[in-house]
Design a protein around this motif. Structure first.
Motif, PDB file in Angstrom:
ATOM      1  N   PRO A 209       0.992  -1.271   0.036  1.00 43.09           N
ATOM      2  CA  PRO A 209      -0.036   0.017  -0.077  1.00 43.09           C
ATOM      3  C   PRO A 209       0.917   1.367  -0.170  1.00 43.09           C
ATOM      4  O   PRO A 209       1.959   1.279   0.561  1.00 43.09           O
ATOM      5  CB  PRO A 209      -1.023  -0.303   1.247  1.00 43.09           C
ATOM      6  N   ARG A 210       0.431   2.352  -0.761  1.00 43.90           N
ATOM      7  CA  ARG A 210       1.221   3.637  -0.683  1.00 43.90           C
ATOM      8  C   ARG A 210      -0.139   4.651  -0.566  1.00 43.90           C
ATOM      9  O   ARG A 210      -1.148   4.465  -0.637  1.00 43.90           O
ATOM     10  CB  ARG A 210       1.693   3.697  -2.143  1.00 43.90           C
ATOM     11  N   ARG A 211       0.468   5.857  -0.271  1.00 44.11           N
ATOM     12  CA  ARG A 211      -0.572   6.814  -0.068  1.00 44.11           C
ATOM     13  C   ARG A 211       0.048   8.276  -0.943  1.00 44.11           C
ATOM     14  O   ARG A 211       1.152   8.548  -0.952  1.00 44.11           O
ATOM     15  CB  ARG A 211      -0.462   7.477   1.142  1.00 44.11           C
ATOM     16  N   ILE A 212      -0.820   8.896  -1.675  1.00 47.09           N
ATOM     17  CA  ILE A 212      -0.520  10.136  -2.155  1.00 47.09           C
ATOM     18  C   ILE A 212      -1.298  11.252  -1.833  1.00 47.09           C
ATOM     19  O   ILE A 212      -2.652  10.933  -1.582  1.00 47.09           O
ATOM     20  CB  ILE A 212      -0.585  10.069  -3.651  1.00 47.09           C
ATOM     21  N   ILE A 213      -1.019  12.276  -1.489  1.00 41.52           N
ATOM     22  CA  ILE A 213      -1.829  13.430  -1.023  1.00 41.52           C
ATOM     23  C   ILE A 213      -1.570  14.760  -1.913  1.00 41.52           C
ATOM     24  O   ILE A 213      -0.434  15.122  -2.165  1.00 41.52           O
ATOM     25  CB  ILE A 213      -1.007  13.780   0.491  1.00 41.52           C
ATOM     26  N   LEU A 214      -2.655  15.199  -2.411  1.00 42.53           N
ATOM     27  CA  LEU A 214      -2.740  16.370  -3.090  1.00 42.53           C
ATOM     28  C   LEU A 214      -3.121  17.677  -2.375  1.00 42.53           C
ATOM     29  O   LEU A 214      -4.273  17.708  -1.763  1.00 42.53           O
ATOM     30  CB  LEU A 214      -3.470  16.177  -4.448  1.00 42.53           C
ATOM     31  N   ILE A 215      -2.235  18.544  -2.352  1.00 41.48           N
ATOM     32  CA  ILE A 215      -2.506  19.847  -1.548  1.00 41.48           C
ATOM     33  C   ILE A 215      -2.724  21.062  -2.530  1.00 41.48           C
ATOM     34  O   ILE A 215      -1.698  21.389  -3.108  1.00 41.48           O
ATOM     35  CB  ILE A 215      -1.356  20.001  -0.438  1.00 41.48           C
ATOM     36  N   LYS A 216      -3.745  21.707  -2.521  1.00 40.50           N
ATOM     37  CA  LYS A 216      -3.813  22.823  -3.606  1.00 40.50           C
ATOM     38  C   LYS A 216      -3.431  23.750  -2.736  1.00 40.50           C
ATOM     39  O   LYS A 216      -3.779  24.255  -1.458  1.00 40.50           O
ATOM     40  CB  LYS A 216      -5.500  22.963  -3.842  1.00 40.50           C
ATOM     41  N   LYS A 217      -2.832  24.852  -3.544  1.00 38.77           N
ATOM     42  CA  LYS A 217      -2.618  26.182  -3.135  1.00 38.77           C
ATOM     43  C   LYS A 217      -3.530  27.318  -3.505  1.00 38.77           C
ATOM     44  O   LYS A 217      -3.638  27.421  -4.487  1.00 38.77           O
ATOM     45  CB  LYS A 217      -1.146  26.610  -3.642  1.00 38.77           C
ATOM     46  N   ASN A 218      -4.073  27.788  -2.343  1.00 40.02           N
ATOM     47  CA  ASN A 218      -5.256  28.569  -2.271  1.00 40.02           C
ATOM     48  C   ASN A 218      -4.833  30.145  -2.075  1.00 40.02           C
ATOM     49  O   ASN A 218      -5.637  30.763  -2.849  1.00 40.02           O
ATOM     50  CB  ASN A 218      -6.367  28.350  -1.413  1.00 40.02           C
ATOM     51  N   SER A 219      -3.726  30.348  -1.743  1.00 44.11           N
ATOM     52  CA  SER A 219      -3.526  31.626  -1.295  1.00 44.11           C
ATOM     53  C   SER A 219      -1.892  31.659  -1.158  1.00 44.11           C
ATOM     54  O   SER A 219      -1.163  30.817  -0.960  1.00 44.11           O
ATOM     55  CB  SER A 219      -4.236  32.326  -0.247  1.00 44.11           C
ATOM     56  N   GLN A 220      -1.391  32.872  -1.085  1.00 44.06           N
ATOM     57  CA  GLN A 220       0.067  32.999  -1.147  1.00 44.06           C
ATOM     58  C   GLN A 220       0.522  32.832   0.131  1.00 44.06           C
ATOM     59  O   GLN A 220       0.078  32.758   1.182  1.00 44.06           O
ATOM     60  CB  GLN A 220       0.362  34.430  -1.135  1.00 44.06           C
ATOM     61  N   THR A 221       1.724  32.078   0.152  1.00 52.08           N
ATOM     62  CA  THR A 221       2.352  31.733   1.452  1.00 52.08           C
ATOM     63  C   THR A 221       3.010  32.774   2.130  1.00 52.08           C
ATOM     64  O   THR A 221       3.544  33.635   1.422  1.00 52.08           O
ATOM     65  CB  THR A 221       3.810  30.714   0.927  1.00 52.08           C
ATOM     66  N   PRO A 222       2.716  33.304   3.400  1.00 52.72           N
ATOM     67  CA  PRO A 222       3.181  34.321   4.308  1.00 52.72           C
ATOM     68  C   PRO A 222       4.804  34.448   3.961  1.00 52.72           C
ATOM     69  O   PRO A 222       5.547  33.395   4.089  1.00 52.72           O
ATOM     70  CB  PRO A 222       3.076  34.075   5.597  1.00 52.72           C
ATOM     71  N   THR A 223       5.444  35.708   3.577  1.00 50.28           N
ATOM     72  CA  THR A 223       6.747  35.822   3.586  1.00 50.28           C
ATOM     73  C   THR A 223       7.818  35.205   4.600  1.00 50.28           C
ATOM     74  O   THR A 223       8.714  35.056   4.188  1.00 50.28           O
ATOM     75  CB  THR A 223       7.007  37.289   3.308  1.00 50.28           C
ATOM     76  N   LYS A 224       7.067  35.243   5.686  1.00 50.77           N
ATOM     77  CA  LYS A 224       8.213  34.490   6.573  1.00 50.77           C
ATOM     78  C   LYS A 224       8.306  33.035   6.598  1.00 50.77           C
ATOM     79  O   LYS A 224       9.362  32.679   7.374  1.00 50.77           O
ATOM     80  CB  LYS A 224       7.596  34.821   8.356  1.00 50.77           C
ATOM     81  N   TYR A 225       7.694  32.535   5.616  1.00 55.73           N
ATOM     82  CA  TYR A 225       7.955  30.983   5.501  1.00 55.73           C
ATOM     83  C   TYR A 225       8.547  30.732   3.938  1.00 55.73           C
ATOM     84  O   TYR A 225       8.230  31.544   3.055  1.00 55.73           O
ATOM     85  CB  TYR A 225       6.713  30.102   5.579  1.00 55.73           C
ATOM     86  N   PRO A 226       9.500  30.045   4.118  1.00 55.21           N
ATOM     87  CA  PRO A 226       9.916  28.650   4.795  1.00 55.21           C
ATOM     88  C   PRO A 226      10.959  29.538   5.913  1.00 55.21           C
ATOM     89  O   PRO A 226      11.843  30.525   5.400  1.00 55.21           O
ATOM     90  CB  PRO A 226      10.512  27.593   4.148  1.00 55.21           C
ATOM     91  N   ARG A 227      10.967  28.956   7.106  1.00 60.99           N
ATOM     92  CA  ARG A 227      11.773  29.491   8.333  1.00 60.99           C
ATOM     93  C   ARG A 227      13.245  28.759   8.020  1.00 60.99           C
ATOM     94  O   ARG A 227      13.355  27.701   7.208  1.00 60.99           O
ATOM     95  CB  ARG A 227      11.500  29.055   9.613  1.00 60.99           C
ATOM     96  N   PRO A 228      14.300  29.025   8.624  1.00 59.42           N
ATOM     97  CA  PRO A 228      15.467  28.460   8.727  1.00 59.42           C
ATOM     98  C   PRO A 228      15.510  26.904   9.065  1.00 59.42           C
ATOM     99  O   PRO A 228      14.206  26.434   9.832  1.00 59.42           O
ATOM    100  CB  PRO A 228      16.371  28.875   9.617  1.00 59.42           C
ATOM    101  N   SER A 229      15.948  25.914   8.446  1.00 58.58           N
ATOM    102  CA  SER A 229      15.803  24.623   8.439  1.00 58.58           C
ATOM    103  C   SER A 229      15.888  24.111  10.037  1.00 58.58           C
ATOM    104  O   SER A 229      15.005  23.050  10.376  1.00 58.58           O
ATOM    105  CB  SER A 229      16.858  23.759   7.591  1.00 58.58           C
TER     106      SER A 229
END
Length: 238
Positions: A209-229
């Protein structure tokens, strides 16, 4: 020939995916180069032909079952490693405008050699995801981001969603037993401008068994992301 052709076609046909003979030849050459290069540089722990056929190649192509990838779509494969799923998708569909992102130069060098062997080209980016996602050249510029990584979904989403344009999709390939982390990730995904719209568990082959997840981008990502690793790993978004 390295790939098990009968097993390969049987597996992808069960997924409702089809490719032509030219694409299979390109993928088979990739598989040969993968196993040969792996003798001197660790690219994969999976080296037995049937396992490579199913767990790397057919698995990568399962993206086409669940995501509608238009002609000439732009995709960034984040943490591409040896090229799964991105290189498989590019070799199967050369029209895709693929960007390979990884922090390990040797792995990207391998991908370049496979592309060259098959007369193809792509954008190769040797950077960490959290650095590349802050550059105007890459931030929110892609129709799709893909990742087949072991990081938790809240962490993966912070690395990947900043690359996806509004209206685009982040495709996350996960193990089947990841229900809890998906529930935990929903808030983080929302903060980053996305929403899960498809979450499918399927059998790649029997008892796999495997899983696939689709995530729709509905709005802009806030500028503070991504943070440092270090912050992403120590304090995942909740």
């Amino acid at each position: 020939m390295f790939l098990n052709e009968k097993l390969f076609y049987g597996t992808i046909e069960n997924l409702g995916v089809s490719i032509d003979a030219g694409a299979f030849a390109r993928l088979d050459r990739f598989a040969e180069m993968l196993v040969e290069t792996n003798k001197s540089f660790n690219l994969t722990a999976i080296t037995e032909p049937d396992d490579v056929t199913v767990k790397h190649f057919a698995d990568s192509l399962s993206v086409f079952k669940f995501a509608d990838i238009p002609e000439n779509a732009s995709i960034i494969d984040v943490g591409t490693g040896a090229g799964f799923p991105g290189l498989v998708l590019k070799l199967a569909r050369p029209d895709i405008r693929m960007t390979f992102l990884d922090s390990t130069r040797k792995k990207l060098g391998f991908i370049e050699s496979v592309l060259s062997e098959n007369g193809l080209s792509a954008d190769i980016v040797h950077m960490r995801a959290e650095e590349a996602a802050r550059l105007p050249k890459y931030r929110e510029k892609f129709d799709f981001a893909t990742a087949r990584a072991v990081a938790s979904l809240p962490v993966l989403s912070e690395y990947c969603l900043p690359f996806v344009k509004t209206g685009g999709t982040f495709i996350s390939m996960k193990s089947a037993d990841s229900t809890e982390e998906i529930d935990i990730a929903k808030s983080a995904i929302s903060i980053l401008g996305g929403k899960i719209f498809q979450n499918q568990v399927f059998d790649l082959v029997e008892n796999t068994p495997r899983r696939i997840i689709l995530i729709k981008k509905n709005s802009q990502t806030p500028t503070k992301y991504p943070r440092p690793s270090a912050q992403i790993s120590k304090k995942p978004l909740k």
